[in-house]
Design a protein around this motif. Structure first.
Motif, PDB file in Angstrom:
ATOM      1  N   SER A   1      -0.413   7.823  -1.709  1.00  0.00           N
ATOM      2  CA  SER A   1      -1.607   7.879  -2.559  1.00  0.00           C
ATOM      3  C   SER A   1      -2.744   7.018  -2.040  1.00  0.00           C
ATOM      4  N   MET A   2      -2.481   6.202  -0.982  1.00  0.00           N
ATOM      5  CA  MET A   2      -3.448   5.252  -0.439  1.00  0.00           C
ATOM      6  C   MET A   2      -3.972   4.305  -1.538  1.00  0.00           C
ATOM      7  N   THR A   3      -3.041   3.831  -2.364  1.00  0.00           N
ATOM      8  CA  THR A   3      -3.351   2.904  -3.449  1.00  0.00           C
ATOM      9  C   THR A   3      -2.686   1.560  -3.185  1.00  0.00           C
TER      10      THR A   3
ATOM     11  N   ARG B   1      -8.555   4.390   6.770  1.00  0.00           N
ATOM     12  CA  ARG B   1      -7.130   4.115   6.743  1.00  0.00           C
ATOM     13  C   ARG B   1      -6.934   2.729   6.124  1.00  0.00           C
ATOM     14  N   MET B   2      -5.899   2.584   5.299  1.00  0.00           N
ATOM     15  CA  MET B   2      -5.595   1.294   4.681  1.00  0.00           C
ATOM     16  C   MET B   2      -4.099   1.032   4.787  1.00  0.00           C
ATOM     17  N   ASP B   3      -3.735  -0.222   5.080  1.00  0.00           N
ATOM     18  CA  ASP B   3      -2.324  -0.574   5.177  1.00  0.00           C
ATOM     19  C   ASP B   3      -2.174  -2.074   4.950  1.00  0.00           C
TER      20      ASP B   3
ATOM     21  N   VAL C   1       0.854  -1.187   0.000  1.00  0.00           N
ATOM     22  CA  VAL C   1       0.000   0.000   0.000  1.00  0.00           C
ATOM     23  C   VAL C   1       0.890   1.237   0.000  1.00  0.00           C
ATOM     24  N   ASP C   2       0.729   2.072  -1.012  1.00  0.00           N
ATOM     25  CA  ASP C   2       1.438   3.346  -1.068  1.00  0.00           C
ATOM     26  C   ASP C   2       0.747   4.304  -0.108  1.00  0.00           C
ATOM     27  N   GLN C   3       1.432   4.654   0.976  1.00  0.00           N
ATOM     28  CA  GLN C   3       0.827   5.502   1.989  1.00  0.00           C
ATOM     29  C   GLN C   3       0.649   6.941   1.534  1.00  0.00           C
TER      30      GLN C   3
ATOM     31  N   ASP D   1      -7.313   0.985  -6.795  1.00  0.00           N
ATOM     32  CA  ASP D   1      -7.872   1.968  -5.863  1.00  0.00           C
ATOM     33  C   ASP D   1      -8.969   1.278  -5.048  1.00  0.00           C
TER      34      ASP D   1
ATOM     35  N   VAL E   1     -10.088   1.774  -1.945  1.00  0.00           N
ATOM     36  CA  VAL E   1     -11.017   2.622  -1.182  1.00  0.00           C
ATOM     37  C   VAL E   1     -12.140   3.130  -2.073  1.00  0.00           C
TER      38      VAL E   1
END
Length: 409
Positions: A158-160, A187-189, A154-156, A173, A175
């Motif tokens: 861009s949240m991608t 939040r995503m990780d 996960v690119d923190q 994407d 989200v």
């Protein structure tokens, strides 16, 4: 988290509310008012006032405990409110989608799991979207955010989801496709980062400054946790230990590299070592069957488990050389190997480490939260921000506290 120094009495009160709520949220067990006072280094009267404000906000309940043998007033217990705000945590895995409601204190409820029929992105995210919609509709607690754990990079910034080799996804994407309500904090990780966060703050790693966390299933990942914070790296890609070239295998890895460690130690590796056929949907079951058979006298299964456990241990030894942790925590398949062949894992870790480490090798222990770690961590990654504004969590104002602006989403 860092915070601005309070400049007024109201700001100080708000800062103390935040500190009190964080202490109650992260505590190993329910605190008493006396314990809260010690935690905050304040008077009992101040602790009592802060607890009363948090109860007024609907964030905790204050109740008297049973009388002890000592004389005096009974203690009071401070418990996260069962009807208080909650985060919906979702884990998008390789074999299933898991969902839970997580309240303050990290307590999971209504854990739900649905198996995947395939890895098509529309199928998987459609399933996750439907599960989230139903949970948001039906949960009695006010939802203050959604935490997402995914098996991938996960690119923190861009949240991608940049890459999920075991799902076959790139540049997704996630989200946006979950179609969550506008303004709801998200939040995503990576699963391993979030599991490591939970294990360090609520599990086996509590109280240790440097924790090496390894999570294996289909693939192997992890995190180095320093003072309760996973080291994520420049874009959030740190901790991909399974892709270090420590393996013996000459086959190409799903990541695009060759000779990756995970090819010798994950669930597919154990199935291959035992000569058991498997598919993407059955590999976890097959690996568990090999482990079970190894305890029942099946020599081929025993040999396969010992072989894979030895390779796991040698890789751990190499990582001890690099990171010098206080504790090594193993989760899921890695913990199963440790349980089945503890002496082999530890001895091979010792042999793989420098002689300077061998007299005092760090403990190698199974995760306490194990399969639930990602869900707990996904919720805590949000609560870590949300508890900074106790009044914004409920939209109500305590009698002696000033309201804050709403958290950005």
């Amino acid at each position: 988290m860092g915070s601005v120094m309070p400049s007024t009495a109201t700001d100080l009160r708000q800062a103390n509310l935040t500190r009190a709520l964080r202490a109650i949220h992260t505590a190993e067990a329910d605190l008493t008012r006396a314990q809260l006072a010690r935690e905050l280094t304040c008077t009992r009267a101040t602790a009592a006032a802060l607890a009363a404000d948090l109860q007024d906000l609907g964030l905790i309940t204050v109740s008297e405990t049973e009388l002890t043998r000592r004389r005096g007033r009974p203690s009071t217990r401070l418990t996260p409110a069962a009807t208080g705000p909650a985060v919906i945590a979702v884990e998008i895995g390789v074999t299933c989608v898991r969902l839970a409601t997580v309240g303050l204190g990290g307590r999971l409820s209504a854990v739900e799991s649905t198996a995947l029929q395939n890895h098509d992105v529309d199928h998987v995210l459609g399933l996750a979207r439907d599960m989230l919609r139903e949970r948001l509709r039906s949960t009695p607690q006010p939802c203050v955010g959604v935490g997402i754990a995914v098996h991938g990079l996960v690119d923190q910034l861009s949240m991608t989801l940049v890459s999920a080799p075991n799902l076959g996804w790139d540049d997704t994407d996630v989200v946006a496709q979950l179609d969550l309500p506008p303004g709801l904090p998200v939040r995503m990780d990576n699963v391993a980062h979030l599991s490591a966060l939970a294990e360090s703050s609520r599990g086996r790693g509590r109280g240790f400054a440097t924790v090496l966390y390894l999570h294996a299933a289909v693939g192997l990942g992890g995190a180095l946790v320093l003072d309760g914070h996973p080291v994520r790296g420049r874009r959030g890609f740190a901790g991909e230990f399974g892709h270090l070239p420590l393996g013996r295998s000459e086959q190409p890895c799903r990541c695009g590299g060759w000779g990756c460690w995970e090819l010798d130690v994950d669930q597919p590796a154990l199935a291959r070592a035992a000569g058991r056929p498997y598919t993407a949907r059955t590999v976890a079951t097959v690996a568990r069957k090999v482990l079970a058979d190894s305890t029942r006298g099946d020599q081929e299964a025993r040999s396969a488990v010992d072989q894979v456990s030895a390779l796991l241990g040698r890789g751990i030894g190499a990582l001890i050389n690099v990171h010098d942790p206080d504790l090594v925590v193993l989760a899921c398949h890695a913990a199963d190997l440790l349980a089945s062949s503890p002496q082999i894992v530890v001895e091979q870790a010792r042999r793989g480490s420098m002689s300077a480490h061998r007299p005092a090798l760090p403990p190698i222990e199974p995760a306490a939260l194990d399969a639930d770690g990602a869900l707990v961590g996904a919720a805590d990654s949000l609560f870590d921000f949300l508890v900074e504004s106790p009044t914004a969590l409920t939209g109500r104002t305590a009698a002696s506290a000033a309201p804050l602006d709403r958290l950005p989403s």
